[in-house]
Scaffold this active site. Sequence first.
Site, PDB file in Angstrom:
ATOM      1  CG  HIS A   1      -0.469   0.066   2.527  1.00 26.21           C
ATOM      2  ND1 HIS A   1      -1.212   0.518   3.589  1.00 26.21           N
ATOM      3  CD2 HIS A   1       0.742  -0.260   3.029  1.00 26.21           C
ATOM      4  CE1 HIS A   1      -0.477   0.479   4.680  1.00 26.21           C
ATOM      5  NE2 HIS A   1       0.706   0.008   4.378  1.00 26.21           N
ATOM      6  CD  GLU A   2      -0.360   5.462   1.942  1.00 23.68           C
ATOM      7  OE1 GLU A   2      -0.034   6.369   1.160  1.00 23.68           O
ATOM      8  OE2 GLU A   2      -1.422   5.461   2.563  1.00 23.68           O
ATOM      9  N   GLY A   3       1.636   2.992  -2.555  1.00 28.85           N
ATOM     10  CA  GLY A   3       2.616   2.864  -3.636  1.00 28.85           C
ATOM     11  C   GLY A   3       3.394   1.582  -3.431  1.00 28.85           C
TER      12      GLY A   3
END
Lengths: 249, 601
Positions: B441-443
């Site tokens: 997550h978050e990239g």
Amino acid sequence: MKVLVAVKRVVDYNVKIRVKSDNTGVETANVKMSMNPFDEIAVEEAVRLKEAGTASEVVAVSLGVKQCQETLRTALAMGADRAILVETEAELQPLAVAKLLKEVVAKESPDMVLLGKQAIDDDANQTGQMLAALMGWAQGTFASKITLADGKAEVVREVDGGLETVSVNLPLVATTDLRLNEPRYASLPNIMKAKKKPLDTLTPDELGVDVAPRLTTLKVEEPPVRQAGIKVPDVATLIDKLKTEAKVI
Amino acid sequence: MDDSLIPRRELDFLLFDLLEVERLAERPRHADHGRDTIAAMLDTAEALARDHFAPHNRKADEAEPRLENGRVVTIPEVGAALRRFSEAGFMAAVGDAEWGGLQVPYSVNLAINALFSAANISTMTYAFLTQAAANLISVFGSQAQKETWLPPLLAGDFFGTMALTEPQAGSSLADLRTRAEPQEDGSYRLFGAKIFISGGEHELARNIVHLVLARLPDAPPGVKGISLFLVPRFLPGPDGAPGEKNDIALAGLIHKMGYRGTTSTLLNFGEAEGATGWLVGEAGQGLAAMFHMMNESRVIVGNGAAALGHAGYRQSLAYARERAQGRPPGAKDPATPQVPILRHADVKRMLLAQKAYAEGALALTLYCGRLIDDEHTADDAPARAEARRLLDILTPIAKSWPSQWCLEGNNLAIQVLGGYGYTRDYPVEQTWRDNRLNPIHEGTHGIQAQDLLGRKVRQEDGAAFALLCDRIEATIAASRDTPPLASHAGALENILVRVRATTAGLLAAMAGGRAETALGHASVYLEALGHVVVAWLWLKQARVAQAGLDAAPAAAEHAFLTGKLAACHHFFAWELPRVGPWLDGLAVLDGTWASLPEDCF
């Protein structure tokens, strides 16, 4: 009314205690220290009395090394109004603490002194009782409920057989038991405010108290390691062992 | 005592001994936060984490949020813990005093968050999302938006989310389709489906503030057409209190591998008349604003991964101290008692590897926290710009390195417990499952790698990369004459020379028409540079530890500092040598990955 709360700096209750290699005491270098949990309960009770409008001022007192200031800041962050440190490098035993507190009480004239029933480091359970005796005040120890009315206090005490309720006159020394309340956490804003509250320092000399230890510690040791148990094949063997080895029947 | 908490000595070492955060109190913004105050805040954090976060970590995993009559039901401990967290002031920690914030340094707040995350990361996630939303509004929101939304967010009365991802637009945000139609009163109506929205629906707070990326009707395609909107679950009534329900429908809950205590949701904005929202910042600047939040969020993700690395380390260490199996080599007498497995060198190997990953990772994220502080409050503009640059290049590493290697640490934690580690009766399997989210997550890892090689290393003619190398060289130069550390300094120096050459080679390849092949190797580059950065931070830690040991400390402190030096030594003996072969591969730039036709798979 004014309430004085005594707080002690002890090894944090989560720290696994290690005995010093020379058996003179427990290791306290680089060990996390915090407020004696029973004293946290005392501070909480005092702050609740203030919040209820019963107490007008809460003064926290600690006795010992300079770092006790941190413990006092915790009390201030929980809601005490100001703090007093009786600073000394000397080892303080319960009698010396009681004598020092008596002098602080003489200066401050509180209507009630609250403190933990014992400290988790030495488990002495003496300071509150000694202070009450030295002052000639009433005492309500092991308190699990304190109700103030008409210049008197009703204290519910945790005793071996259950709960005992006593009615005592003020001024009063009360020592707190675990079920009196659940202490609050020092919130971040209150930690910041605590820094700005007054903290005065006194010394045993200024109070005219001789704190020389009256007791000598001979030796400090780890508790003995519990021996592993054994399984017995049947009840007859168990009875036999209880008779011949344990000699309990 | 809970085994998963990060020891206080470790946090004190990183914050005070390594990063000297108490010096931030010299700056007006942090004047109230001297060492005593920070210590007292950590005390409260530790007590709350132990008493109210750790105890329901397992329960929240076993009883994940569920739907009942259209509402999300969460175990009560989650809300209770977050209420205490908010009442103690933690939600407002880094916020501006103007809005009820406490202006705690960012680095200190990261350490606090790590404490809570090690205890229970899924409950902590609601708090992190709320803090991040508040940060974003405080930077990009209008005065009116700040007045309306910041006080309740900082008080923990409202919670926040980030709503970026759509079913057809995950890593490829340029393809998102949610649309926002302007209304006569200046508000917008939003229509679109969002997926994987953490904290997207629950009853834990009086309102939920969604920060949503969407397109205006006339917006150009691609990232330049994306704007940011504030869309609350309940619309504020005339008195500002949450009133009428907004047109946001919960389309479903997502059932995850880990982080199960955090709701993950599918949200449909505008199934009927459209969800009412307000533009935050400029039209078309949505992604830039979101990336402001994302960059800090990426450091926080790495910080959470580091915290879970610590949790697994502590959990497996506690087990290794207690579990007796086997005897030391040479002791063949079966009548002698078995020894704790911590006595076995192979178990020590696995524990020291975990320690090197977890403590190296936390040093990295807290170092980035210190850079965020410097970016905002350093004395002069050049110092702020320098911090910004370093932070730019370190952010993808701070997100990815802990996510990758602390997960490997959690893998070793399971191994230390053997068969018990593979059961649900011990915590290490959950720690691993929770941490498995962090490279995603978050990239994702791959997105971070593209960001590093495709953007950060190249930007400003390589200024950030050069600055990072300078900082590493300064530590090398300072360590060259310290006998126990001189060989580490030499090893780092040698590898840094190669990293510089490899980087130049990759940039040349990209400029010379081999961009696809070069960027196809970005993950390897990320891992190589990540290991070099963490080796550098270990050398910095070792310098502090060595200075401490030179002062002949008492037994417990001696053991702590000796452990630090051993972890540094382990890293240089076993981790840094991994970098050489990676650099070899990056020099060759083999074309197989990029060129293999899809039908050959």
